[in-house]
Scaffold this motif. Structure first.
Motif, mmCIF file in Angstrom:
data_model
loop_
_atom_site.group_PDB
_atom_site.id
_atom_site.type_symbol
_atom_site.label_atom_id
_atom_site.label_comp_id
_atom_site.label_asym_id
_atom_site.label_seq_id
_atom_site.Cartn_x
_atom_site.Cartn_y
_atom_site.Cartn_z
ATOM 1 N N UNK A 274 0.835 -1.200 0.000
ATOM 2 C CA UNK A 274 0.000 0.000 0.000
ATOM 3 C C UNK A 274 0.870 1.251 0.000
ATOM 4 N N UNK A 275 0.232 2.375 -0.223
ATOM 5 C CA UNK A 275 0.881 3.668 -0.035
ATOM 6 C C UNK A 275 0.680 4.062 1.423
ATOM 7 N N UNK A 276 1.772 4.333 2.127
ATOM 8 C CA UNK A 276 1.680 4.655 3.548
ATOM 9 C C UNK A 276 0.973 5.989 3.752
ATOM 10 N N UNK A 277 0.510 6.234 4.982
ATOM 11 C CA UNK A 277 -0.084 7.544 5.275
ATOM 12 C C UNK A 277 0.921 8.636 4.973
ATOM 13 N N UNK A 278 0.408 9.780 4.585
ATOM 14 C CA UNK A 278 1.288 10.868 4.160
ATOM 15 C C UNK A 278 1.450 10.947 2.657
ATOM 16 N N UNK A 279 0.790 10.046 1.928
ATOM 17 C CA UNK A 279 0.834 10.122 0.465
ATOM 18 C C UNK A 279 0.073 11.357 -0.003
ATOM 19 N N UNK A 280 0.503 11.902 -1.131
ATOM 20 C CA UNK A 280 -0.163 13.059 -1.727
ATOM 21 C C UNK A 280 -0.608 12.691 -3.131
ATOM 22 N N UNK A 281 -1.890 12.872 -3.400
ATOM 23 C CA UNK A 281 -2.474 12.519 -4.693
ATOM 24 C C UNK A 281 -3.105 13.760 -5.314
ATOM 25 N N UNK A 282 -2.800 13.999 -6.566
ATOM 26 C CA UNK A 282 -3.403 15.105 -7.309
ATOM 27 C C UNK A 282 -4.523 14.538 -8.172
#
Length: 327
Positions: A274-282
């Protein structure tokens, strides 16, 4: 959905990090033992979780730990030079600034929960009241040989496991989305209180993972249009095609069943990346839910209906659409 902030006080050491997907699993076990927690049976709620989640838990974040910051979130996983894009620095100054930024692991958040990815909003552990949140140590364990009544060699040799203990007076916040058709605030608090009483994560039977709920307050749903990106509050799997750009740190969940299935022949689940918390998605499109991600199935042979929360609550974050890396 309804949005709540649960403030907790750690009362013991923890062997497992308070991450959203694990909190969801613990809450499901509470619902399995106490069917009155949900407005429907757990099997029905789990069966449609991939289409309509009844609850989405965030990972724990420090509360009132840094000066003038109600919350401190993990530093977003965008490149470090993003925080210096508006500054005119020489090559040497940029190298020194980057080195300094590596030690600033936190992003201060205001009460409105709209995050600004600016250098001035970053904080290091030394900016906290006690120069940190927790310390890591070890905890001794042993297995008694019933033939000799003592420890010994091999499987009976004493061993140590890692544990982290929060400093006194540290408070943590959990952000939880719930569907009122399946779950209400009172039963959410009831289930979480039981988790805190009986222990969370590894070594709960030895006294680890205890916490007390200090406060629960409703919050308005985040206004996702207030930022040009979405900041994730828990490990998740962002959906394909919904985002123009995504920055994240990979996180592998080597899951293991707990509670009644902890001692079965195959208690381990298939690993999930998974993508850990704190990921940024546009976003490439308008996001009309206060969460992103999906549910992961087919992870367990011991309980085939098991699902993993790969959803994450999201907050708006301002990262600056005209950053030089996007030109």
């Amino acid at each position: 959905m309804e949005f709540y902030k649960i403030t907790i006080r750690p009362d013991s050491g923890f062997g497992t990090s308070l991450k959203g997907d694990t909190l969801f699993g613990h809450f499901c076990w509470q619902a399995a033992h106490a069917p009155d927690l949900l407005k429907t049976d757990l099997d029905t709620a789990i069966e449609q979780y991939a289409r309509k989640p009844f609850a989405v838990f965030s990972s724990a974040v420090p509360t009132d730990a840094a000066q003038d910051a109600p919350h401190c979130f993990k530093r977003p996983d965008i490149p470090l030079d993003w925080f210096m894009s508006s500054e005119h620095l020489s090559k040497k100054e940029k190298i020194l600034a980057t080195k300094e930024l590596k030690g600033k692991k936190w992003l201060k958040g205001n009460a409105d929960l709209i995050l600004d990815a600016t250098r001035t909003n970053l904080a290091a552990d030394t900016d906290f009241k006690d120069n940190g949140l927790a310390e890591t140590g070890t905890c001794a364990h042993n297995t008694i040989n019933r033939m000799t009544g003592t420890t010994g060699k091999g499987r009976f040799a004493p061993f140590e496991t890692s544990v982290f203990r929060f400093y006194p007076n540290v408070l943590l916040s959990l952000f939880v989305l719930i569907d009122p058709k399946f779950l209400d605030k009172d039963h959410l608090v009831k289930g979480m209180s039981r988790i805190g009483k009986f222990g969370f994560g590894r070594d709960a039977s030895t006294g680890m993972g205890r916490f007390t709920i200090i406060d629960t307050c409703p919050l308005p749903l985040p206004d996702l249009s207030a930022g040009d990106g979405l900041y994730t509050l828990a490990p998740c799997l962002p959906e394909k095609g919904r985002f123009n750009q995504t920055w994240f740190t990979p996180f592998v969940r080597f899951g293991k069943h707990g509670d009644l299935l902890a001692g079965v022949r195959q208690p381990f689940k298939n690993p999930v990346i998974m993508a850990d918390e704190g990921a940024v998605c546009v976003p490439a499109e308008t996001i009309d839910t206060p969460y992103i991600g999906c549910a992961v199935t087919n992870v367990s042979k011991a309980m085939p209906e098991t699902v993993v929360q790969a959803y994450a609550p999201v907050l708006p974050i301002r990262i600056g659409a005209l950053h030089e890396n996007n030109l």
